[in-house]
Design a protein around this motif. Structure first.
Motif, PDB file in Angstrom:
ATOM      1  N   ALA A  41      53.026  10.223  51.446  1.00  0.00           N
ATOM      2  CA  ALA A  41      53.787  11.454  51.928  1.00  0.00           C
ATOM      3  C   ALA A  41      53.057  11.820  53.100  1.00  0.00           C
ATOM      4  O   ALA A  41      53.569  11.949  54.517  1.00  0.00           O
ATOM      5  N   LEU A  42      51.798  11.839  53.115  1.00  0.00           N
ATOM      6  CA  LEU A  42      50.803  12.215  54.315  1.00  0.00           C
ATOM      7  C   LEU A  42      51.050  11.056  55.758  1.00  0.00           C
ATOM      8  O   LEU A  42      51.504  11.505  56.597  1.00  0.00           O
ATOM      9  N   LEU A  43      51.065   9.798  55.213  1.00  0.00           N
ATOM     10  CA  LEU A  43      51.411   8.970  56.105  1.00  0.00           C
ATOM     11  C   LEU A  43      52.829   8.904  56.830  1.00  0.00           C
ATOM     12  O   LEU A  43      52.853   8.906  57.956  1.00  0.00           O
ATOM     13  N   ALA A  44      53.792   9.039  55.855  1.00  0.00           N
ATOM     14  CA  ALA A  44      55.101   9.245  56.322  1.00  0.00           C
ATOM     15  C   ALA A  44      55.294  10.511  57.351  1.00  0.00           C
ATOM     16  O   ALA A  44      55.988  10.406  58.258  1.00  0.00           O
ATOM     17  N   ALA A  45      54.663  11.518  57.181  1.00  0.00           N
ATOM     18  CA  ALA A  45      54.681  12.733  57.901  1.00  0.00           C
ATOM     19  C   ALA A  45      54.057  12.445  59.416  1.00  0.00           C
ATOM     20  O   ALA A  45      54.201  12.926  60.273  1.00  0.00           O
ATOM     21  N   MET A  90      43.484   1.218  51.316  1.00  0.00           N
ATOM     22  CA  MET A  90      45.117   1.182  50.607  1.00  0.00           C
ATOM     23  C   MET A  90      46.068   1.839  51.931  1.00  0.00           C
ATOM     24  O   MET A  90      46.978   1.379  51.996  1.00  0.00           O
ATOM     25  N   ALA A  91      45.386   2.910  52.134  1.00  0.00           N
ATOM     26  CA  ALA A  91      46.572   3.755  53.240  1.00  0.00           C
ATOM     27  C   ALA A  91      46.673   2.972  54.391  1.00  0.00           C
ATOM     28  O   ALA A  91      47.851   2.649  54.940  1.00  0.00           O
ATOM     29  N   GLY A  92      46.088   1.935  54.602  1.00  0.00           N
ATOM     30  CA  GLY A  92      46.186   0.896  55.952  1.00  0.00           C
ATOM     31  C   GLY A  92      47.303   0.146  55.581  1.00  0.00           C
ATOM     32  O   GLY A  92      48.182  -0.124  56.338  1.00  0.00           O
ATOM     33  N   VAL A  93      47.387  -0.493  54.398  1.00  0.00           N
ATOM     34  CA  VAL A  93      48.631  -1.342  53.844  1.00  0.00           C
ATOM     35  C   VAL A  93      49.676  -0.570  54.126  1.00  0.00           C
ATOM     36  O   VAL A  93      50.748  -1.051  54.554  1.00  0.00           O
ATOM     37  N   MET A  94      49.577   0.830  53.471  1.00  0.00           N
ATOM     38  CA  MET A  94      50.863   1.411  53.415  1.00  0.00           C
ATOM     39  C   MET A  94      51.253   1.767  54.545  1.00  0.00           C
ATOM     40  O   MET A  94      52.564   1.781  54.944  1.00  0.00           O
ATOM     41  N   ALA A  95      50.490   2.255  55.754  1.00  0.00           N
ATOM     42  CA  ALA A  95      50.856   2.467  57.000  1.00  0.00           C
ATOM     43  C   ALA A  95      51.346   1.354  57.981  1.00  0.00           C
ATOM     44  O   ALA A  95      52.475   1.424  58.547  1.00  0.00           O
ATOM     45  N   HIS A  96      50.985   0.196  57.365  1.00  0.00           N
ATOM     46  CA  HIS A  96      51.534  -1.081  58.026  1.00  0.00           C
ATOM     47  C   HIS A  96      53.029  -1.329  57.673  1.00  0.00           C
ATOM     48  O   HIS A  96      53.979  -1.424  58.344  1.00  0.00           O
ATOM     49  N   GLU A  97      53.210  -1.122  56.243  1.00  0.00           N
ATOM     50  CA  GLU A  97      54.325  -1.255  55.747  1.00  0.00           C
ATOM     51  C   GLU A  97      55.404  -0.295  56.175  1.00  0.00           C
ATOM     52  O   GLU A  97      56.652  -0.414  56.419  1.00  0.00           O
ATOM     53  N   ILE A  98      55.191   1.087  56.346  1.00  0.00           N
ATOM     54  CA  ILE A  98      55.607   2.095  56.804  1.00  0.00           C
ATOM     55  C   ILE A  98      56.330   1.773  58.242  1.00  0.00           C
ATOM     56  O   ILE A  98      57.337   2.141  58.593  1.00  0.00           O
ATOM     57  N   SER A  99      55.316   1.168  59.122  1.00  0.00           N
ATOM     58  CA  SER A  99      55.546   0.840  60.531  1.00  0.00           C
ATOM     59  C   SER A  99      57.008  -0.114  60.492  1.00  0.00           C
ATOM     60  O   SER A  99      57.744  -0.057  61.351  1.00  0.00           O
ATOM     61  N   ILE A 119      49.490   5.658  63.089  1.00  0.00           N
ATOM     62  CA  ILE A 119      49.866   6.522  62.038  1.00  0.00           C
ATOM     63  C   ILE A 119      48.576   6.846  61.169  1.00  0.00           C
ATOM     64  O   ILE A 119      48.378   7.942  60.800  1.00  0.00           O
ATOM     65  N   LEU A 120      47.749   5.980  60.949  1.00  0.00           N
ATOM     66  CA  LEU A 120      46.284   6.280  60.106  1.00  0.00           C
ATOM     67  C   LEU A 120      45.608   7.276  60.959  1.00  0.00           C
ATOM     68  O   LEU A 120      45.266   8.322  60.375  1.00  0.00           O
ATOM     69  N   ALA A 121      45.775   7.330  62.304  1.00  0.00           N
ATOM     70  CA  ALA A 121      44.866   8.028  63.268  1.00  0.00           C
ATOM     71  C   ALA A 121      45.351   9.598  62.901  1.00  0.00           C
ATOM     72  O   ALA A 121      44.851  10.473  62.900  1.00  0.00           O
ATOM     73  N   ARG A 122      46.749   9.446  63.196  1.00  0.00           N
ATOM     74  CA  ARG A 122      47.458  10.985  62.953  1.00  0.00           C
ATOM     75  C   ARG A 122      47.495  11.528  61.773  1.00  0.00           C
ATOM     76  O   ARG A 122      47.459  12.611  61.409  1.00  0.00           O
ATOM     77  N   ALA A 123      47.322  10.622  60.727  1.00  0.00           N
ATOM     78  CA  ALA A 123      46.956  11.193  59.103  1.00  0.00           C
ATOM     79  C   ALA A 123      45.900  11.484  58.941  1.00  0.00           C
ATOM     80  O   ALA A 123      45.462  12.028  57.712  1.00  0.00           O
ATOM     81  N   GLY A 124      44.771  11.210  59.766  1.00  0.00           N
ATOM     82  CA  GLY A 124      43.348  11.601  59.426  1.00  0.00           C
ATOM     83  C   GLY A 124      42.432  10.435  58.850  1.00  0.00           C
ATOM     84  O   GLY A 124      41.577  10.823  58.441  1.00  0.00           O
ATOM     85  N   TYR A 125      43.096   9.083  59.136  1.00  0.00           N
ATOM     86  CA  TYR A 125      42.275   8.027  58.452  1.00  0.00           C
ATOM     87  C   TYR A 125      41.674   7.141  59.473  1.00  0.00           C
ATOM     88  O   TYR A 125      42.378   7.229  60.883  1.00  0.00           O
ATOM     89  N   LEU A 148      42.685   5.822  70.255  1.00  0.00           N
ATOM     90  CA  LEU A 148      43.197   6.675  69.132  1.00  0.00           C
ATOM     91  C   LEU A 148      42.206   7.799  68.760  1.00  0.00           C
ATOM     92  O   LEU A 148      41.168   7.554  68.900  1.00  0.00           O
ATOM     93  N   ARG A 149      42.509   8.992  68.766  1.00  0.00           N
ATOM     94  CA  ARG A 149      41.333  10.008  68.084  1.00  0.00           C
ATOM     95  C   ARG A 149      42.045  10.296  66.805  1.00  0.00           C
ATOM     96  O   ARG A 149      43.085  10.604  66.389  1.00  0.00           O
ATOM     97  N   VAL A 150      41.159  10.207  65.746  1.00  0.00           N
ATOM     98  CA  VAL A 150      41.510  10.620  64.540  1.00  0.00           C
ATOM     99  C   VAL A 150      41.681  12.011  64.158  1.00  0.00           C
ATOM    100  O   VAL A 150      40.910  12.908  64.789  1.00  0.00           O
ATOM    101  N   SER A 151      42.651  12.473  63.848  1.00  0.00           N
ATOM    102  CA  SER A 151      43.052  13.723  63.265  1.00  0.00           C
ATOM    103  C   SER A 151      41.895  14.321  62.734  1.00  0.00           C
ATOM    104  O   SER A 151      41.395  13.751  62.017  1.00  0.00           O
TER     105      SER A 151
END
Ligand SMILES: [Zn+2]
Length: 473
Positions: A74-78, A127-136, A207-213, A257-260
């Protein structure tokens, strides 16, 4: 005072905007050309997800692991940049209890992350990395863009759900695409080109950077998959081919990118979830799961359910029908016949009429429908090839007569009868083979099987099946 305060707030807003933009910046991406509507993505994804949920073992929705993955997702999708948000998409996440290091996302948002992937990741960020890639891939609508590229808008996406499932559990996404089989068209929605891979890596980093990763977590996860993967990881890598210097491209993006600042510190929670998963009984591989559930060609090993019993009483065909539809054809079968399909064929048979004997999948009543590669473009020669394959695999059968000309779904077709004494029923078995060309190297077939002494009970069902057959492309 009042006046001062009002003016001083403007630079403050400007500063905030600046910060937001710095986070959001990075390479500008343009989603590829797409002839489908976002609602098409939603529909095809929803149908495929329903089947996936039925066929694959998912961890409970209210369990720790599922809740956790759902929260990260949900964090990544947002954090998807606004230009790639689609109002109708729903990003929902499930954990598949399978050991392969794999994850896949369906058009419109349903995502499935394997337990093996979560256990292999070294950090939550990976884990979030793979998910962000899939979400993309989902946000950029790569699946339907790929269908657009390969087929124009001619593919009936609504019919593809089953083919997607086949591609996932069949474990041979690459093969299907190479074959160009129309039945395999579902695979287009999950196997990405190198160009799309780069896009998903770049948007995934954003997406990772925007979500704080840290976006570099995505690059690290690719290393983990390659290193840990061995036999468990190649499935993901074959659907997501390395576009070349993947890690460097992500590093280049990360520098933009700047990480959130809302950075997550989640290592304790991640370790706890991994520990929970590792305490569970070992997960099966996708192919073990698939081999218990589905059946491909009768000559390619035992794929009917292990507990299937063949022999004894077989119920006659129901006079009610249900429709089976693939990307390529539609057919009606008695509603008391079960179905076992893979990417190229589907068997329809009543209970008691299918099973595994001496490592072979066998069925005594029912039909098998599918597409086979042939080296002849002439219908009769192609049919000869197919029939001789059946005879080789079933040496009790012999040809009973000549080919008869007929029609199948509006196309020229041939029919030929084989018969012989079945080793399963010890009765004479009648096998009717119907064939028509799909294109100059693929043959479509319907094979109908019944014991001779029950054949009359099957006449109507078999005829109705052939009558109702329609090709969809
Ligand atoms: Zn990918």
């Amino acid at each position: 005072m009042d006046r001062l305060r009002r003016t001083s707030i403007i630079p403050f807003i400007a500063l905030l905007l600046c910060a937001a933009m710095a986070v959001a910046q990075g390479t500008r991406i343009t989603a590829p050309k797409n002839n489908y509507k976002p609602s098409d993505d939603v529909q095809v994804g929803r149908e495929a997800a329903a089947q996936v949920s039925k066929e694959l073992p998912l961890l409970p929705e209210d369990g720790n692991a599922d809740t956790y993955v759902e929260r990260v997702g949900a964090l990544l999708a947002a954090a998807i940049p606004p230009e790639f948000q689609h109002g109708e998409f729903h990003y929902v996440f499930s954990v598949v209890n399978a050991s392969d290091i794999n994850a896949f996302a369906l058009p419109g948002g349903p995502m499935f992350v394997n337990r093996g992937m979560i256990e292999a990741a070294r950090t939550e960020g990976e884990m979030a990395g793979v998910m962000a890639h899939e979400i993309s891939h989902v946000a950029l609508r790569h699946g339907t863009a790929q269908a657009t590229k390969s087929q124009g808008a001619g593919v009936q996406l609504g019919a593809i759900g089953g083919a997607i499932l086949g591609a996932i559990i069949g474990g041979n996404v690459g093969d299907i695409v190479a074959q160009g089989s129309q039945l395999g068209v579902g695979a287009y929605l999950l196997k990405y080109s190198r160009e799309y891979e780069t896009q998903a890596d770049v948007l995934g980093s954003q997406i990772l950077a925007r979500a704080g990763y840290d976006p570099m977590d995505l690059a690290r996860m690719f290393e983990t998959i390659e290193k840990e993967g061995g036999s468990r990881g190649p499935e993901w890598l074959s659907s997501h081919p390395n576009p070349g210097n993947r890690q460097e491209r992500i590093a280049q993006e990360a520098r933009l990118l700047r990480v959130s600042s809302a950075r997550r510190n989640s290592s304790a929670e991640f370790s706890q979830i991994q520990a929970t998963l590792r305490r569970m009984p070992p997960a099966r591989t996708m192919s073990e799961i698939a081999s218990n559930k589905s059946h491909p060609n009768p000559d390619s090993g035992s794929r009917y359910p292990d507990n299937a019993r063949i022999g004894g009483d077989v119920p006659p065909p129901s006079s009610r029908y249900r429709v089976f539809e693939s990307a390529f054809f539609r057919i009606s079968v008695p509603d008391n016949w079960r179905q076992f399909g893979d990417n190229t064929s589907v068997t329809f048979a009543p209970d008691g009429a299918f099973g595994n004997q001496e490592g072979q999948s066998v069925f005594s009543h029912g039909a098998i429908v599918g597409v086979v590669d042939v080296s002849a473009s002439d219908l009769q020669r192609a049919s000869d090839q197919y029939v001789s394959g059946i005879l080789q695999g079933n040496n009790y059968l012999a040809i009973e007569g000549r080919y008869q000309r007929t029609r199948l779904g509006g196309r020229d077709a041939l029919a030929r009868r084989l018969s012989g004494t079945s080793r399963i029923t010890n009765q004479r078995e009648v096998v009717d083979v119907y064939t028509t060309m799909v294109n100059n190297r693929q043959l479509f077939y319907v094979v109908q099987v019944a014991p001779a002494n029950e054949r009359r009970q099957y006449t109507k069902a078999f005829n109705d099946m052939l009558q109702a057959l329609r090709f969809l492309n």
